[in-house]
Design a protein around this motif. Structure first.
Motif, PDB file in Angstrom:
ATOM      1  N   TYR A 132       0.656  -0.869   0.324  1.00  0.00           N
ATOM      2  CA  TYR A 132      -0.014  -0.695   0.288  1.00  0.00           C
ATOM      3  C   TYR A 132       0.635   1.376  -0.503  1.00  0.00           C
ATOM      4  O   TYR A 132       0.151   2.177  -0.284  1.00  0.00           O
ATOM      5  CB  TYR A 132      -0.720  -0.174   1.350  1.00  0.00           C
ATOM      6  CG  TYR A 132      -2.489  -1.621   1.658  1.00  0.00           C
ATOM      7  CD1 TYR A 132      -2.858  -1.348   0.187  1.00  0.00           C
ATOM      8  CD2 TYR A 132      -2.343  -2.257   2.186  1.00  0.00           C
ATOM      9  CE1 TYR A 132      -3.892  -1.752   0.001  1.00  0.00           C
ATOM     10  CE2 TYR A 132      -2.836  -3.042   1.962  1.00  0.00           C
ATOM     11  CZ  TYR A 132      -3.912  -3.329   0.739  1.00  0.00           C
ATOM     12  OH  TYR A 132      -5.333  -4.169   1.252  1.00  0.00           O
TER      13      TYR A 132
ATOM     14  N   GLN B 148      -1.033   5.058   4.804  1.00  0.00           N
ATOM     15  CA  GLN B 148      -1.620   4.552   3.385  1.00  0.00           C
ATOM     16  C   GLN B 148      -2.817   3.604   3.957  1.00  0.00           C
ATOM     17  O   GLN B 148      -4.040   3.103   3.793  1.00  0.00           O
ATOM     18  CB  GLN B 148      -0.779   4.013   2.357  1.00  0.00           C
ATOM     19  CG  GLN B 148      -1.826   3.941   1.189  1.00  0.00           C
ATOM     20  CD  GLN B 148      -2.482   5.054   0.685  1.00  0.00           C
ATOM     21  OE1 GLN B 148      -2.910   6.118   1.131  1.00  0.00           O
ATOM     22  NE2 GLN B 148      -4.131   5.067   0.471  1.00  0.00           N
TER      23      GLN B 148
ATOM     24  N   MET C 269      -6.615   2.978   4.608  1.00  0.00           N
ATOM     25  CA  MET C 269      -7.049   1.996   3.859  1.00  0.00           C
ATOM     26  C   MET C 269      -7.920   0.895   4.590  1.00  0.00           C
ATOM     27  O   MET C 269      -8.888   0.753   4.708  1.00  0.00           O
ATOM     28  CB  MET C 269      -6.820   0.950   2.968  1.00  0.00           C
ATOM     29  CG  MET C 269      -5.545   0.860   1.709  1.00  0.00           C
ATOM     30  SD  MET C 269      -6.875   2.198   0.614  1.00  0.00           S
ATOM     31  CE  MET C 269      -7.422   0.341   0.345  1.00  0.00           C
TER      32      MET C 269
END
Length: 282
Positions: free
Chosen positions: A126, A131, A135
């Motif tokens: 990712y 990040q 997510m």
């Protein structure tokens, strides 16, 4: 060797959040969500004295889970009492966990409203820990829109505490020596009973730093094995491993008769056909 990284996903006031989804008016009320101390108490329809607060609306900051319901009512006489619907809350949480598992494989059920996720190595997929947190927040938001907090650290306890520092929908990562980080947190966050928290307060142990300054022996002498656990957590020591929940794959097949039938041979033949399809499911 690179240290493992664990993310804690915490939904504050989870029971209250779920209640809001079915009754928006709950959002504007002072609410106490009440349950029983044990399954035995629930079966016996125990009186007010044996009922405890399981959750409450966010504005009741002086009410803690495990607090006797009568004590909470004495503080907030106008609060609305809602009987806890544990199966409903559990179903909502299971849906949230399933959404997280679509992003990362290793997800532990830490108790309703709380999940731990193994994220070591996921930055390669990712891009970064930040990040990964984004997510995870997106996955939860799609199914619930709940107020989510994320903490990242080398063990579950530090990750849990870190989740109290980040803004909703974002993450906070703990790095380096945990001592200074831990010292400021109240002992109320320890995974112990409300009675034990009050006992800690009576000894003047208000912050985890107060406990970390002590030797382990006196804590064990006063609180037994719980005292050992309290001392270790207050020093950032948590050897618990991540235990991902076991997912159950559901396989279904169906068959419809052209006409209604009560023929046993025809029904048995249909069942045999369905079982064959199910067991040969890819």
């Amino acid at each position: 060797m690179k240290q493992r990284q664990i993310a804690c996903i915490r939904i504050p006031n989870f029971y209250w959040e779920v209640e809001v989804t079915r009754r928006l008016s709950v959002r504007s009320m002072q609410v106490l969500i009440a349950g029983y101390r044990s399954q035995y108490d629930a079966r016996e329809r125990a009186g007010l004295g044996n009922r405890i607060v399981l959750d409450c609306s966010p504005d009741l900051s002086d009410v803690k889970p495990g607090m006797p319901l009568c004590e909470a009512i004495s503080r907030h006489k106008s609060a609305v009492i809602i009987d806890a619907d544990l199966p409903f809350y559990s179903s909502a949480f299971d849906e949230m966990l399933s959404a997280i598992e679509r992003v990362v494989p290793d997800v532990e059920d830490g108790g309703t409203g709380l999940a731990y996720v193994g994220i070591s190595g996921l930055e390669k997929l990712y891009g970064s820990d930040a990040q990964v947190v984004h997510m995870l927040a997106e996955a939860v938001s799609v199914v619930s829109g709940f107020n989510l907090h994320v903490g990242v650290a080398q063990n579950k306890w530090l990750a849990y505490l870190a989740s109290f520092l980040g803004k909703p929908g974002s993450g906070r990562k703990v790095t380096g020596e945990p001592g200074r980080f831990l010292a400021r947190f109240p002992v109320d966050l320890l995974p112990v009973s409300y009675k034990t928290v009050k006992k800690l307060h009576s000894f003047g142990l208000i912050k985890m730093g107060d406990i970390a300054d002590l030797w382990q022996g006196p804590m064990e002498a006063q609180f037994g094995s719980v005292g050992r656990m309290i001392w270790k957590l207050s020093n950032g020591i948590d050897d618990r491993q991540l235990v991902p929940r076991k997912t159950i794959e559901v396989v279904s097949e169906h068959l419809a008769f052209q006409d209604s039938t009560i023929s046993i041979p025809a029904i048995l033949s249909a069942i045999e056909s369905l079982l064959y399809k199910a067991f040969n499911h890819p």
